[in-house]
Design a protein around this motif. Structure first.
Motif, PDB file in Angstrom:
ATOM      1  N   TYR A   1      -8.631  27.751  40.657  1.00 39.42           N
ATOM      2  CA  TYR A   1      -9.626  27.685  39.593  1.00 39.42           C
ATOM      3  C   TYR A   1     -10.937  27.102  40.109  1.00 39.42           C
ATOM      4  O   TYR A   1     -10.971  26.382  41.102  1.00 39.42           O
ATOM      5  CB  TYR A   1      -9.119  26.808  38.443  1.00 39.42           C
ATOM      6  CG  TYR A   1      -7.791  27.226  37.887  1.00 39.42           C
ATOM      7  CD1 TYR A   1      -6.615  26.637  38.334  1.00 39.42           C
ATOM      8  CD2 TYR A   1      -7.710  28.211  36.910  1.00 39.42           C
ATOM      9  CE1 TYR A   1      -5.386  27.025  37.830  1.00 39.42           C
ATOM     10  CE2 TYR A   1      -6.481  28.609  36.397  1.00 39.42           C
ATOM     11  CZ  TYR A   1      -5.325  28.008  36.861  1.00 39.42           C
ATOM     12  OH  TYR A   1      -4.110  28.397  36.356  1.00 39.42           O
ATOM     13  N   LEU A   2     -11.981  27.419  39.390  1.00 36.21           N
ATOM     14  CA  LEU A   2     -13.263  26.772  39.616  1.00 36.21           C
ATOM     15  C   LEU A   2     -13.792  26.342  38.251  1.00 36.21           C
ATOM     16  O   LEU A   2     -14.205  27.189  37.454  1.00 36.21           O
ATOM     17  CB  LEU A   2     -14.260  27.702  40.310  1.00 36.21           C
ATOM     18  CG  LEU A   2     -15.576  27.049  40.708  1.00 36.21           C
ATOM     19  CD1 LEU A   2     -15.350  26.017  41.820  1.00 36.21           C
ATOM     20  CD2 LEU A   2     -16.599  28.088  41.157  1.00 36.21           C
TER      21      LEU A   2
ATOM     22  N   ASP B   1      -3.002  25.880  41.302  1.00 32.94           N
ATOM     23  CA  ASP B   1      -1.714  25.743  40.635  1.00 32.94           C
ATOM     24  C   ASP B   1      -0.730  26.614  41.409  1.00 32.94           C
ATOM     25  O   ASP B   1      -0.729  27.835  41.253  1.00 32.94           O
ATOM     26  CB  ASP B   1      -1.825  26.178  39.174  1.00 32.94           C
ATOM     27  CG  ASP B   1      -0.544  25.954  38.392  1.00 32.94           C
ATOM     28  OD1 ASP B   1       0.549  25.976  38.995  1.00 32.94           O
ATOM     29  OD2 ASP B   1      -0.636  25.785  37.175  1.00 32.94           O
ATOM     30  N   ASN B   2       0.081  25.982  42.232  1.00 36.42           N
ATOM     31  CA  ASN B   2       1.002  26.747  43.064  1.00 36.42           C
ATOM     32  C   ASN B   2       2.004  27.537  42.235  1.00 36.42           C
ATOM     33  O   ASN B   2       2.377  28.658  42.583  1.00 36.42           O
ATOM     34  CB  ASN B   2       1.746  25.814  44.016  1.00 36.42           C
ATOM     35  CG  ASN B   2       0.846  25.288  45.114  1.00 36.42           C
ATOM     36  OD1 ASN B   2      -0.218  25.847  45.372  1.00 36.42           O
ATOM     37  ND2 ASN B   2       1.250  24.202  45.742  1.00 36.42           N
TER      38      ASN B   2
ATOM     39  N   ASN C   1      -4.300  24.283  51.349  1.00 37.10           N
ATOM     40  CA  ASN C   1      -2.958  24.049  50.831  1.00 37.10           C
ATOM     41  C   ASN C   1      -2.547  22.595  51.001  1.00 37.10           C
ATOM     42  O   ASN C   1      -1.511  22.189  50.464  1.00 37.10           O
ATOM     43  CB  ASN C   1      -1.945  24.998  51.472  1.00 37.10           C
ATOM     44  CG  ASN C   1      -1.861  24.837  52.969  1.00 37.10           C
ATOM     45  OD1 ASN C   1      -2.617  24.059  53.555  1.00 37.10           O
ATOM     46  ND2 ASN C   1      -0.975  25.579  53.591  1.00 37.10           N
ATOM     47  N   GLY C   2      -3.377  21.814  51.691  1.00 36.57           N
ATOM     48  CA  GLY C   2      -3.172  20.377  51.763  1.00 36.57           C
ATOM     49  C   GLY C   2      -4.049  19.628  50.794  1.00 36.57           C
ATOM     50  O   GLY C   2      -4.144  18.396  50.843  1.00 36.57           O
ATOM     51  N   ASP C   3      -4.719  20.376  49.910  1.00 31.37           N
ATOM     52  CA  ASP C   3      -5.583  19.825  48.864  1.00 31.37           C
ATOM     53  C   ASP C   3      -6.875  19.194  49.384  1.00 31.37           C
ATOM     54  O   ASP C   3      -7.501  18.407  48.671  1.00 31.37           O
ATOM     55  CB  ASP C   3      -4.843  18.842  47.965  1.00 31.37           C
ATOM     56  CG  ASP C   3      -3.854  19.539  47.050  1.00 31.37           C
ATOM     57  OD1 ASP C   3      -2.816  18.941  46.731  1.00 31.37           O
ATOM     58  OD2 ASP C   3      -4.129  20.695  46.671  1.00 31.37           O
ATOM     59  N   SER C   4      -7.280  19.526  50.576  1.00 29.35           N
ATOM     60  CA  SER C   4      -8.617  19.149  51.016  1.00 29.35           C
ATOM     61  C   SER C   4      -9.614  20.075  50.333  1.00 29.35           C
ATOM     62  O   SER C   4      -9.362  21.272  50.188  1.00 29.35           O
ATOM     63  CB  SER C   4      -8.733  19.285  52.532  1.00 29.35           C
ATOM     64  OG  SER C   4      -7.895  18.368  53.188  1.00 29.35           O
ATOM     65  N   THR C   5     -10.740  19.510  49.935  1.00 28.21           N
ATOM     66  CA  THR C   5     -11.747  20.309  49.247  1.00 28.21           C
ATOM     67  C   THR C   5     -13.106  20.140  49.914  1.00 28.21           C
ATOM     68  O   THR C   5     -13.374  19.147  50.595  1.00 28.21           O
ATOM     69  CB  THR C   5     -11.872  19.913  47.767  1.00 28.21           C
ATOM     70  OG1 THR C   5     -12.221  18.522  47.673  1.00 28.21           O
ATOM     71  CG2 THR C   5     -10.571  20.156  47.017  1.00 28.21           C
ATOM     72  N   ASN C   6     -13.956  21.117  49.688  1.00 29.20           N
ATOM     73  CA  ASN C   6     -15.322  21.053  50.180  1.00 29.20           C
ATOM     74  C   ASN C   6     -16.192  21.851  49.227  1.00 29.20           C
ATOM     75  O   ASN C   6     -15.742  22.866  48.665  1.00 29.20           O
ATOM     76  CB  ASN C   6     -15.418  21.619  51.604  1.00 29.20           C
ATOM     77  CG  ASN C   6     -16.742  21.300  52.258  1.00 29.20           C
ATOM     78  OD1 ASN C   6     -17.404  20.337  51.890  1.00 29.20           O
ATOM     79  ND2 ASN C   6     -17.129  22.100  53.233  1.00 29.20           N
TER      80      ASN C   6
END
Length: 120
Positions: free
Chosen positions: A78-79, A71-72, A52-57
């Motif tokens: 999405y992927l 999209d909150n 929810n902090g937009d960190s991705t892995n």
């Protein structure tokens, strides 16, 4: 919390698909939103997550080809899958976790899978 994955299908190698995971219920508690996949005869594996902090892995084999986003307003993540390869063929599952982590055990909610088939 209920999760509904959609967007799978049959695509040729090199093609693209976008998977969606629509969430309903007490979604405010979800910290991590992820995608996992299970190929025939193999264990389910991590693909990507976003917090929810937009960190991705991302799993190494999809880096540079797949993009996870959320999209909150739509309670959806999405992927986007580009340059698909036959080895991407699998059932894809979306999952939501109440904490931060990418292990299956870190996820608290799971959607039913959506089939992605990539032909060569």
């Amino acid at each position: 919390v209920q999760l509904q994955a959609s967007g799978g299908g049959l695509v040729q190698a090199g093609g693209s698909l976008r998977l969606s995971c629509a969430a309903s219920g007490s979604i405010f508690s979800i910290i991590t939103m992820g995608w996992y996949r299970q190929a025939p005869g193999k264990q389910r594996e991590f693909v990507a997550f976003i917090t929810n902090g937009d960190s991705t892995n991302y799993e190494d084999s999809v880096k540079g080809r797949f993009t996870i986003s959320r999209d909150n307003a739509e309670n959806t993540w999405y992927l986007q899958m580009n340059n698909l390869k036959p080895e991407d063929t699998a059932v894809y599952y979306c999952a939501g976790g109440l904490g931060v982590g990418s292990l299956e055990g870190d996820m608290d909610y799971w959607g039913k899978g959506t089939q992605v088939t990539v032909s060569s």
